[in-house]
Design a protein around this motif. Structure first.
Motif, PDB file in Angstrom:
ATOM      1  N   LEU A   1     -24.123 -14.770  -5.859  1.00 27.14           N
ATOM      2  CA  LEU A   1     -22.964 -13.904  -5.702  1.00 27.14           C
ATOM      3  C   LEU A   1     -22.871 -13.449  -4.251  1.00 27.14           C
ATOM      4  CD1 LEU A   1     -20.593 -12.319  -6.904  1.00 27.14           C
ATOM      5  CD2 LEU A   1     -22.209 -10.484  -7.459  1.00 27.14           C
ATOM      6  N   LEU A   2     -21.751 -13.745  -3.606  1.00 27.78           N
ATOM      7  CA  LEU A   2     -21.555 -13.413  -2.200  1.00 27.78           C
ATOM      8  C   LEU A   2     -20.644 -12.203  -2.018  1.00 27.78           C
ATOM      9  CD1 LEU A   2     -21.770 -14.030   0.853  1.00 27.78           C
ATOM     10  CD2 LEU A   2     -19.860 -15.644   0.558  1.00 27.78           C
ATOM     11  N   LYS A   3     -19.454 -12.251  -2.635  1.00 30.49           N
ATOM     12  CA  LYS A   3     -18.452 -11.213  -2.420  1.00 30.49           C
ATOM     13  C   LYS A   3     -17.710 -10.912  -3.718  1.00 30.49           C
ATOM     14  CE  LYS A   3     -16.087 -13.609   0.595  1.00 30.49           C
ATOM     15  NZ  LYS A   3     -15.185 -14.065   1.663  1.00 30.49           N
ATOM     16  N   THR A   4     -17.108  -9.737  -3.748  1.00 28.46           N
ATOM     17  CA  THR A   4     -16.220  -9.370  -4.848  1.00 28.46           C
ATOM     18  C   THR A   4     -14.930  -8.804  -4.272  1.00 28.46           C
ATOM     19  OG1 THR A   4     -18.006  -8.892  -6.416  1.00 28.46           O
ATOM     20  CG2 THR A   4     -15.864  -7.874  -6.850  1.00 28.46           C
ATOM     21  N   LEU A   5     -13.798  -9.327  -4.752  1.00 31.17           N
ATOM     22  CA  LEU A   5     -12.486  -8.835  -4.364  1.00 31.17           C
ATOM     23  C   LEU A   5     -11.884  -8.058  -5.529  1.00 31.17           C
ATOM     24  CD1 LEU A   5      -9.958  -8.806  -2.471  1.00 31.17           C
ATOM     25  CD2 LEU A   5      -9.247 -10.919  -3.623  1.00 31.17           C
ATOM     26  N   GLU A   6     -11.398  -6.837  -5.244  1.00 28.92           N
ATOM     27  CA  GLU A   6     -10.688  -6.040  -6.241  1.00 28.92           C
ATOM     28  C   GLU A   6      -9.274  -5.762  -5.749  1.00 28.92           C
ATOM     29  OE1 GLU A   6     -13.500  -3.035  -8.456  1.00 28.92           O
ATOM     30  OE2 GLU A   6     -13.989  -3.014  -6.314  1.00 28.92           O
ATOM     31  N   ASN A   7      -8.293  -6.083  -6.577  1.00 30.93           N
ATOM     32  CA  ASN A   7      -6.886  -5.784  -6.268  1.00 30.93           C
ATOM     33  C   ASN A   7      -6.457  -4.588  -7.108  1.00 30.93           C
ATOM     34  OD1 ASN A   7      -6.363  -7.981  -4.428  1.00 30.93           O
ATOM     35  ND2 ASN A   7      -6.397  -9.354  -6.195  1.00 30.93           N
ATOM     36  N   LYS A   8      -5.935  -3.547  -6.431  1.00 28.12           N
ATOM     37  CA  LYS A   8      -5.661  -2.289  -7.114  1.00 28.12           C
ATOM     38  C   LYS A   8      -4.228  -1.809  -6.872  1.00 28.12           C
ATOM     39  CE  LYS A   8     -10.485  -0.869  -6.366  1.00 28.12           C
ATOM     40  NZ  LYS A   8     -11.369   0.191  -5.829  1.00 28.12           N
ATOM     41  N   GLU A   9      -3.806  -0.899  -7.740  1.00 28.88           N
ATOM     42  CA  GLU A   9      -2.515  -0.216  -7.616  1.00 28.88           C
ATOM     43  C   GLU A   9      -1.353  -1.215  -7.488  1.00 28.88           C
ATOM     44  OE1 GLU A   9      -2.602   2.775  -4.561  1.00 28.88           O
ATOM     45  OE2 GLU A   9      -4.612   3.449  -5.127  1.00 28.88           O
ATOM     46  N   TYR A  10      -1.263  -2.113  -8.440  1.00 31.73           N
ATOM     47  CA  TYR A  10      -0.165  -3.098  -8.441  1.00 31.73           C
ATOM     48  C   TYR A  10       1.185  -2.409  -8.602  1.00 31.73           C
ATOM     49  CZ  TYR A  10      -2.698  -7.566  -8.579  1.00 31.73           C
ATOM     50  OH  TYR A  10      -3.442  -8.673  -8.261  1.00 31.73           O
ATOM     51  N   LYS A  11       2.176  -2.963  -7.940  1.00 30.81           N
ATOM     52  CA  LYS A  11       3.551  -2.493  -8.076  1.00 30.81           C
ATOM     53  C   LYS A  11       4.459  -3.705  -8.249  1.00 30.81           C
ATOM     54  CE  LYS A  11       7.124   0.237  -5.714  1.00 30.81           C
ATOM     55  NZ  LYS A  11       7.460   1.031  -4.505  1.00 30.81           N
ATOM     56  N   LYS A  12       5.473  -3.568  -9.108  1.00 31.87           N
ATOM     57  CA  LYS A  12       6.396  -4.670  -9.362  1.00 31.87           C
ATOM     58  C   LYS A  12       7.627  -4.554  -8.462  1.00 31.87           C
ATOM     59  CE  LYS A  12       7.100  -6.248 -13.597  1.00 31.87           C
ATOM     60  NZ  LYS A  12       7.640  -6.407 -14.987  1.00 31.87           N
ATOM     61  N   TYR A  13       7.999  -5.685  -7.846  1.00 33.79           N
ATOM     62  CA  TYR A  13       9.168  -5.737  -6.970  1.00 33.79           C
ATOM     63  C   TYR A  13      10.217  -6.685  -7.556  1.00 33.79           C
ATOM     64  CZ  TYR A  13       6.096  -3.480  -3.587  1.00 33.79           C
ATOM     65  OH  TYR A  13       5.241  -2.598  -2.960  1.00 33.79           O
ATOM     66  N   LEU A  14      11.474  -6.336  -7.376  1.00 31.59           N
ATOM     67  CA  LEU A  14      12.598  -7.130  -7.879  1.00 31.59           C
ATOM     68  C   LEU A  14      12.452  -7.391  -9.374  1.00 31.59           C
ATOM     69  CD1 LEU A  14      13.077  -9.761  -5.002  1.00 31.59           C
ATOM     70  CD2 LEU A  14      14.089  -7.477  -5.235  1.00 31.59           C
ATOM     71  N   ASP A  15      11.793  -6.467 -10.051  1.00 29.93           N
ATOM     72  CA  ASP A  15      11.605  -6.525 -11.502  1.00 29.93           C
ATOM     73  C   ASP A  15      10.834  -7.770 -11.948  1.00 29.93           C
ATOM     74  OD1 ASP A  15      11.945  -5.174 -13.938  1.00 29.93           O
ATOM     75  OD2 ASP A  15      13.587  -6.502 -14.519  1.00 29.93           O
ATOM     76  N   LYS A  16      10.056  -8.363 -11.017  1.00 30.78           N
ATOM     77  CA  LYS A  16       9.337  -9.582 -11.381  1.00 30.78           C
ATOM     78  C   LYS A  16       8.008  -9.771 -10.654  1.00 30.78           C
ATOM     79  CE  LYS A  16       9.748 -14.616 -11.678  1.00 30.78           C
ATOM     80  NZ  LYS A  16      10.608 -15.811 -11.461  1.00 30.78           N
ATOM     81  N   TYR A  17       7.976  -9.494  -9.358  1.00 32.12           N
ATOM     82  CA  TYR A  17       6.835  -9.895  -8.536  1.00 32.12           C
ATOM     83  C   TYR A  17       5.845  -8.758  -8.344  1.00 32.12           C
ATOM     84  CZ  TYR A  17      10.246 -13.512  -7.675  1.00 32.12           C
ATOM     85  OH  TYR A  17      11.184 -14.495  -7.847  1.00 32.12           O
TER      86      TYR A  17
END
Length: 261
Positions: free
Chosen positions: A201-217
């Motif tokens: 195990l080298l690294k860990t990526l965490e993606n946080k606080e997602y927000k939706k744009y254009l009602d899709k992305y």
């Protein structure tokens, strides 16, 4: 009558078995669905604060902007990263052409030297401007770049997730595998573990606080990459996303690197 029921039962089991997914097929299907949900954004721009954190917790911030252009057909997305601060990195720019089935093309412009440097395919595992992100991490993650295997369902950060293992097909990748937690609701990568060439195990990526744009992305407000072997980390803070702003291929050329502002 009994024979009919028995035959029907056998046929039903046989059909179910024939349609049963292998872990590899299920893993691929999850990746394809995740990619499908992000198609059609055309182009985007975002401001970014990158914070380098050393093993003692000391932070070193820098600001940059990212432009992206969605790929067509067999070509992947294109991106242009431009540094505004610190002063010694102002004007540094990175251009990436992602390809679906061959090695990506990347060029780095260094204003101090007034030259554009092509990043060798053999060096894609190297750190990007001193961060814990490798050059290969900042390329668009095209589905065709990996082989997949579904591992299990699991809850992460309060969300039901698929846990999928993916293996880079590029022989020069710095990773043997990556394990991703993909939430079932939005097919968003919440967490990714990266394993080095020794399968540690080298690294860990965490993606946080997602927000939706254009009602899709869906886009995260924060991405945090921690290096378990060095104790260093990099935090990315995204701000002011814009989509469909009218970018075109002329803004993603090697010449555009030198005049990027």
């Amino acid at each position: 009558m009994l024979k009919t029921i028995f035959v029907s039962s056998v046929l039903a089991v046989s059909c179910a078995m024939s349609f049963a997914q292998t872990p590899e097929q299920k893993g691929l299907d999850i990746a394809v669905e995740s990619d499908k949900r992000d198609q059609g954004f055309d182009d985007s721009m975002v401001s970014l604060r990158m914070v380098l954190i050393d093993s003692k917790g000391t932070e070193s911030p820098r600001k940059l902007r990212i432009k992206a252009l969605e790929g067509e057909g067999e070509e992947g997305d294109k991106s242009l990263m431009i540094f505004d601060t610190p002063i010694d990195q102002k004007g540094v720019a990175m251009l990436t052409y992602t390809h679906k089935t061959k090695a990506d093309d990347q060029w780095l412009y260094l204003p101090a030297l007034k030259r554009v440097k092509k990043i060798s395919s053999k060096n894609k595992s190297g750190p990007f401007v001193g961060s814990e992100f490798a050059f290969e991490d900042i390329s668009a993650q095209e589905v065709e770049k990996y082989k997949y295997k579904y591992l299990r369902d699991e809850t992460y950060d309060g969300k039901d997730c698929f846990v999928v293992e993916r293996y880079p097909t590029d022989r020069y990748s710095g990773y043997t595998k990556q394990v991703a937690w993909i939430d079932k609701e939005g097919y968003r990568p919440l967490k990714i573990d990266f394993y080095d060439r020794k399968d540690s195990l080298l690294k860990t990526l965490e993606n946080k606080e997602y927000k939706k744009y254009l009602d899709k992305y869906w886009r995260p407000n924060i991405s945090f990459m921690r290096n378990h072997q060095t104790g260093k980390a990099t935090r990315l803070e995204y701000k002011d996303y814009e989509f469909k702003v009218g970018l075109n291929n002329k803004e993603f050329t090697k010449n555009s690197l030198k005049r990027a502002k």
